[in-house]
Scaffold this motif. Structure first.
Motif, PDB file in Angstrom:
ATOM      1  N   ALA A  55      10.858  30.703 -27.510  1.00  0.00           N
ATOM      2  CA  ALA A  55      11.332  30.462 -28.867  1.00  0.00           C
ATOM      3  C   ALA A  55      10.522  29.358 -29.537  1.00  0.00           C
ATOM      4  N   ALA A  56      10.193  28.292 -28.771  1.00  0.00           N
ATOM      5  CA  ALA A  56       9.410  27.191 -29.324  1.00  0.00           C
ATOM      6  C   ALA A  56       8.004  27.646 -29.697  1.00  0.00           C
ATOM      7  N   LYS A  57       7.423  28.500 -28.903  1.00  0.00           N
ATOM      8  CA  LYS A  57       6.094  29.018 -29.199  1.00  0.00           C
ATOM      9  C   LYS A  57       6.097  29.830 -30.494  1.00  0.00           C
ATOM     10  N   THR A  58       7.158  30.604 -30.679  1.00  0.00           N
ATOM     11  CA  THR A  58       7.278  31.390 -31.912  1.00  0.00           C
ATOM     12  C   THR A  58       7.332  30.476 -33.133  1.00  0.00           C
ATOM     13  N   ARG A  59       8.070  29.400 -33.020  1.00  0.00           N
ATOM     14  CA  ARG A  59       8.188  28.474 -34.151  1.00  0.00           C
ATOM     15  C   ARG A  59       6.844  27.841 -34.489  1.00  0.00           C
ATOM     16  N   GLN A  60       6.053  27.514 -33.472  1.00  0.00           N
ATOM     17  CA  GLN A  60       4.733  26.932 -33.707  1.00  0.00           C
ATOM     18  C   GLN A  60       3.824  27.917 -34.427  1.00  0.00           C
ATOM     19  N   GLU A  61       3.861  29.155 -33.999  1.00  0.00           N
ATOM     20  CA  GLU A  61       3.017  30.177 -34.618  1.00  0.00           C
ATOM     21  C   GLU A  61       3.410  30.412 -36.076  1.00  0.00           C
ATOM     22  N   MET A  62       4.714  30.439 -36.351  1.00  0.00           N
ATOM     23  CA  MET A  62       5.173  30.646 -37.726  1.00  0.00           C
ATOM     24  C   MET A  62       4.832  29.449 -38.605  1.00  0.00           C
ATOM     25  N   ALA A  63       4.864  28.271 -38.039  1.00  0.00           N
ATOM     26  CA  ALA A  63       4.501  27.077 -38.812  1.00  0.00           C
ATOM     27  C   ALA A  63       3.040  27.133 -39.221  1.00  0.00           C
ATOM     28  N   GLN A  64       2.177  27.600 -38.319  1.00  0.00           N
ATOM     29  CA  GLN A  64       0.765  27.720 -38.623  1.00  0.00           C
ATOM     30  C   GLN A  64       0.525  28.763 -39.719  1.00  0.00           C
ATOM     31  N   GLY A 113      17.543  38.928 -29.000  1.00  0.00           N
ATOM     32  CA  GLY A 113      16.953  37.600 -29.157  1.00  0.00           C
ATOM     33  C   GLY A 113      16.137  37.379 -30.415  1.00  0.00           C
ATOM     34  N   GLY A 114      16.204  38.312 -31.361  1.00  0.00           N
ATOM     35  CA  GLY A 114      15.347  38.192 -32.537  1.00  0.00           C
ATOM     36  C   GLY A 114      15.669  37.020 -33.452  1.00  0.00           C
ATOM     37  N   PHE A 115      16.875  36.446 -33.332  1.00  0.00           N
ATOM     38  CA  PHE A 115      17.191  35.265 -34.156  1.00  0.00           C
ATOM     39  C   PHE A 115      16.304  34.085 -33.773  1.00  0.00           C
ATOM     40  N   PHE A 116      15.816  34.051 -32.508  1.00  0.00           N
ATOM     41  CA  PHE A 116      15.025  32.912 -32.028  1.00  0.00           C
ATOM     42  C   PHE A 116      13.584  33.291 -31.706  1.00  0.00           C
ATOM     43  N   TYR A 117      13.354  34.498 -31.211  1.00  0.00           N
ATOM     44  CA  TYR A 117      11.991  34.913 -30.904  1.00  0.00           C
ATOM     45  C   TYR A 117      11.234  35.327 -32.161  1.00  0.00           C
ATOM     46  N   GLU A 118      11.971  35.643 -33.203  1.00  0.00           N
ATOM     47  CA  GLU A 118      11.388  35.873 -34.530  1.00  0.00           C
ATOM     48  C   GLU A 118      12.150  34.952 -35.492  1.00  0.00           C
ATOM     49  N   ARG A 119      12.498  35.437 -36.625  1.00  0.00           N
ATOM     50  CA  ARG A 119      13.318  34.593 -37.508  1.00  0.00           C
ATOM     51  C   ARG A 119      14.223  35.493 -38.351  1.00  0.00           C
ATOM     52  N   TRP A 120      15.022  36.293 -37.614  1.00  0.00           N
ATOM     53  CA  TRP A 120      15.920  37.210 -38.302  1.00  0.00           C
ATOM     54  C   TRP A 120      16.919  36.438 -39.142  1.00  0.00           C
ATOM     55  N   GLY A 121      17.063  36.848 -40.366  1.00  0.00           N
ATOM     56  CA  GLY A 121      18.033  36.208 -41.245  1.00  0.00           C
ATOM     57  C   GLY A 121      19.352  36.962 -41.254  1.00  0.00           C
ATOM     58  N   ASP A 122      20.396  36.256 -41.649  1.00  0.00           N
ATOM     59  CA  ASP A 122      21.700  36.909 -41.746  1.00  0.00           C
ATOM     60  C   ASP A 122      21.734  37.915 -42.887  1.00  0.00           C
ATOM     61  N   ALA A 123      20.874  37.741 -43.905  1.00  0.00           N
ATOM     62  CA  ALA A 123      20.875  38.668 -45.039  1.00  0.00           C
ATOM     63  C   ALA A 123      20.493  40.089 -44.618  1.00  0.00           C
ATOM     64  N   PRO A 124      19.355  40.304 -43.945  1.00  0.00           N
ATOM     65  CA  PRO A 124      19.064  41.672 -43.503  1.00  0.00           C
ATOM     66  C   PRO A 124      20.047  42.192 -42.465  1.00  0.00           C
ATOM     67  N   VAL A 125      20.569  41.325 -41.633  1.00  0.00           N
ATOM     68  CA  VAL A 125      21.553  41.761 -40.625  1.00  0.00           C
ATOM     69  C   VAL A 125      22.812  42.276 -41.315  1.00  0.00           C
ATOM     70  N   HIS A 126      23.369  41.486 -42.264  1.00  0.00           N
ATOM     71  CA  HIS A 126      24.545  41.933 -43.009  1.00  0.00           C
ATOM     72  C   HIS A 126      24.246  43.203 -43.800  1.00  0.00           C
ATOM     73  N   SER A 127      23.090  43.242 -44.456  1.00  0.00           N
ATOM     74  CA  SER A 127      22.756  44.356 -45.341  1.00  0.00           C
ATOM     75  C   SER A 127      22.606  45.661 -44.570  1.00  0.00           C
ATOM     76  N   ILE A 128      21.919  45.603 -43.449  1.00  0.00           N
ATOM     77  CA  ILE A 128      21.737  46.814 -42.642  1.00  0.00           C
ATOM     78  C   ILE A 128      23.070  47.298 -42.115  1.00  0.00           C
ATOM     79  N   ALA A 129      23.909  46.371 -41.662  1.00  0.00           N
ATOM     80  CA  ALA A 129      25.223  46.758 -41.132  1.00  0.00           C
ATOM     81  C   ALA A 129      26.083  47.394 -42.210  1.00  0.00           C
ATOM     82  N   ALA A 130      26.155  46.767 -43.393  1.00  0.00           N
ATOM     83  CA  ALA A 130      26.978  47.315 -44.473  1.00  0.00           C
ATOM     84  C   ALA A 130      26.461  48.676 -44.925  1.00  0.00           C
TER      85      ALA A 130
END
Length: 519
Positions: free
Chosen positions: A278-287, A430-447
């Motif tokens: 998860a930490a590695k993912t955050r570093q890559e996204m920051a770059q 694990g996509g909330f931490f290995y990527e950066r899944w937001g609650d908006a697409p999660v709620h939207s897809i479910a609804a």
């Protein structure tokens, strides 16, 4: 001889009579002057007595002012006027009926006019003397916010009913315009005691340092909507709220403000997450300079909003919620109960803005969704909104999502077995931490997948802003009626990056007549 003597006698008699009449006339003139001087002395005494006399709740007599009359100052003639007297549009002297009518008449006359007997002075009612005056409809007291029609008809100060002048039937009834304005106001529980609110609350995730941006949001919501209905407000924090936050926001919320601390197990890394990965993912996204790409707390927030806010101790007692975040604005009045609207129309999810998600934050989200659909086909609703999510019948995700910083929904849907299976499946991936899944697409897809499409509602009449996007009512008539402050040119809903036009098409809805002007 007789003739001159008789003439002389007659002259003597006439002279005597003349002297007698002249004497009498002189005495009469002196008496009149004496009476005139004596009146002004007695009138001063009457004014003094009137000033000191206790007020009597009797209707007052109004005497038309004479421009040439030398009158005593108002404070010498009567006490401070009542509220009704102060509101009279035509200024006139008002004397208590305890003062004899003849003194009122005499006091209005010029001083050089001869004084007449008080018994000969009839009390004539002036053209301004009326028991009461019916106020125009626009001056009548407006109904309190959310007040009932009966309340709007009651004046703020009730006169003494026994001493009040009798009103005509026309004066006793409010005008038709006033009745219409009163009945149009929403009825509130606090005002009328009869209105039944929906089982609903506002829900806000905030921290102590958000207090000043939060109160601006609360002020918008209260002024535009909640002052009519007084719904509760639940504030959640991963830490303890301090007294300053609680006291400040409680002073602004018209309902009951409640404060809860999120359990640690709902805010943090679950056991199955590899923290190094998860930490590695955050570093890559920051770059790559992906927004919130390096934030740990943002990921905790997205996971919490996706799977836990509706299961908190404070939220479990409610069915409907309206999510409110710090630093938002409501541009238009909301003149109906949106929670009751959701309940009566049987909607489970409502939104104001929709747009495309950043592809870099959800590279594998749709893969996880397709896996869930294959494993749980029983949860997929018939006639759902999959055509809004996908342009190829579900093979790929077009990234459309409802912007969840504003959402009004049914928490029983999130608590349902279908949604909990959906969330748990995504959470395990694990996509909330290995990527950066937001609650908006999660709620939207479910609804869009788990609800029939007639359960999802677009609030096109709610003017809403969250940096940097605005939902502004499209048609001018609606903006005027709802007293909107938004610029229609800023309306994001019909711009190229918005998914709202596609929502209209999939729902077979007619677009507002002026949508092209804002596209």
């Amino acid at each position: 001889m007789r003739s001159p003597t008789l003439r002389m006698l007659r002259l003597i008699i006439i002279a005597g009579i003349t002297i007698f009449l002249v004497t009498k006339l002189a005495q009469s003139s002196i008496h009149v002057v004496s009476n005139a001087v004596g009146y002004h002395e007695s009138s001063d005494t009457s004014a003094s007595q009137l000033e000191s006399a206790p007020s009597i709740p009797e209707p007052v007599a109004k005497v038309e002012e004479q421009p040439q009359t030398e009158e005593k100052p108002a404070e010498e003639q009567h006490e401070e006027p009542s509220v009704e007297e102060k509101n009279d549009d035509q200024p006139a002297q008002e004397i208590s009926q305890e003062t004899p009518a003849e003194e009122v008449k005499e006091e209005s006359k010029p001083e050089n006019q001869p004084q007449e007997s008080s018994e000969e002075q009839p009390h004539e009612q002036s053209s301004e003397e009326k028991p009461s005056e019916e106020k125009p409809a626009e001056e009548s007291s407006p109904a309190p916010e959310g007040g009932s029609q009966e309340q709007a008809e009651q004046p703020s100060e009730q006169p003494n009913q026994e001493s009040a002048p009798e009103q005509s039937s026309e004066e006793q009834q409010p005008t038709e315009q006033a009745q219409q304005e009163s009945s149009a106001a929403p009825v509130t529980t606090a005002e009328a005691g009869a209105y039944q609110r929906a089982n609903a609350t506002f829900v806000t995730l905030a921290r102590n340092q958000d207090v000043w941006s939060m109160i601006r949001s609360i002020r918008h919501v209260e002024d535009r909507f909640n002052h009519q209905f007084h719904y509760d407000w639940v504030f959640l924090n991963d830490d303890d709220f301090d007294d300053d936050f609680k006291e400040t926001v409680s002073a602004l919320v018209s309902g009951t403000a409640k404060f809860g601390k999120i359990p640690k197990e709902n805010w943090g890394f679950p056991d199955w997450i590899d923290k190094e990965r998860a930490a590695k993912t955050r570093q890559e996204m920051a770059q790559k300079k992906i927004i919130y790409g390096d934030s740990v707390s943002y990921r905790h927030m997205c996971r919490f909003e996706s799977g836990f806010f509706f299961r908190q101790e404070l939220t479990l007692q409610y069915k409907y919620y309206w999510r409110v975040e710090p630093e938002i604005q409501l541009h238009c009045d909301i003149d109906y109960d949106v929670f009751k609207f959701m309940e009566e129309k049987e909607y489970d999810y409502g939104f104001t803005l929709s747009l495309y998600e950043y592809a870099e934050t959800i590279p594998t989200l749709w893969d996880s969704v397709r896996k869930f659909m294959k494993e749980h086909p029983e949860h997929l609703a018939k006639d759902n909104l999959i055509d809004w999510l996908s342009d190829d019948e579900g093979f790929s995700y077009n990234r459309c999502h409802f912007w969840s910083n504003f959402e009004i929904g049914n928490m029983d849907f999130w608590r349902s077995q279908a949604y909990m299976d959906f969330f748990n499946s995504l959470d395990q991936d694990g996509g909330f931490f290995y990527e950066r899944w937001g609650d908006a697409p999660v709620h939207s897809i479910a609804a869009s997948l788990l609800l029939p499409k007639n359960k999802v509602h677009y609030f096109q009449d709610i003017g809403y802003w969250h940096v940097p996007f605005t939902n502004c009512p499209t048609n001018r008539e609606d903006r005027l009626r709802l007293k909107c402050s938004c610029n229609p040119r800023d309306n994001f809903s019909w711009k190229g990056y918005s998914c709202t036009p596609k929502f209209f098409d999939v729902q077979h809805m007619t677009r507002p007549s002026q949508w092209r002007e804002q596209s």
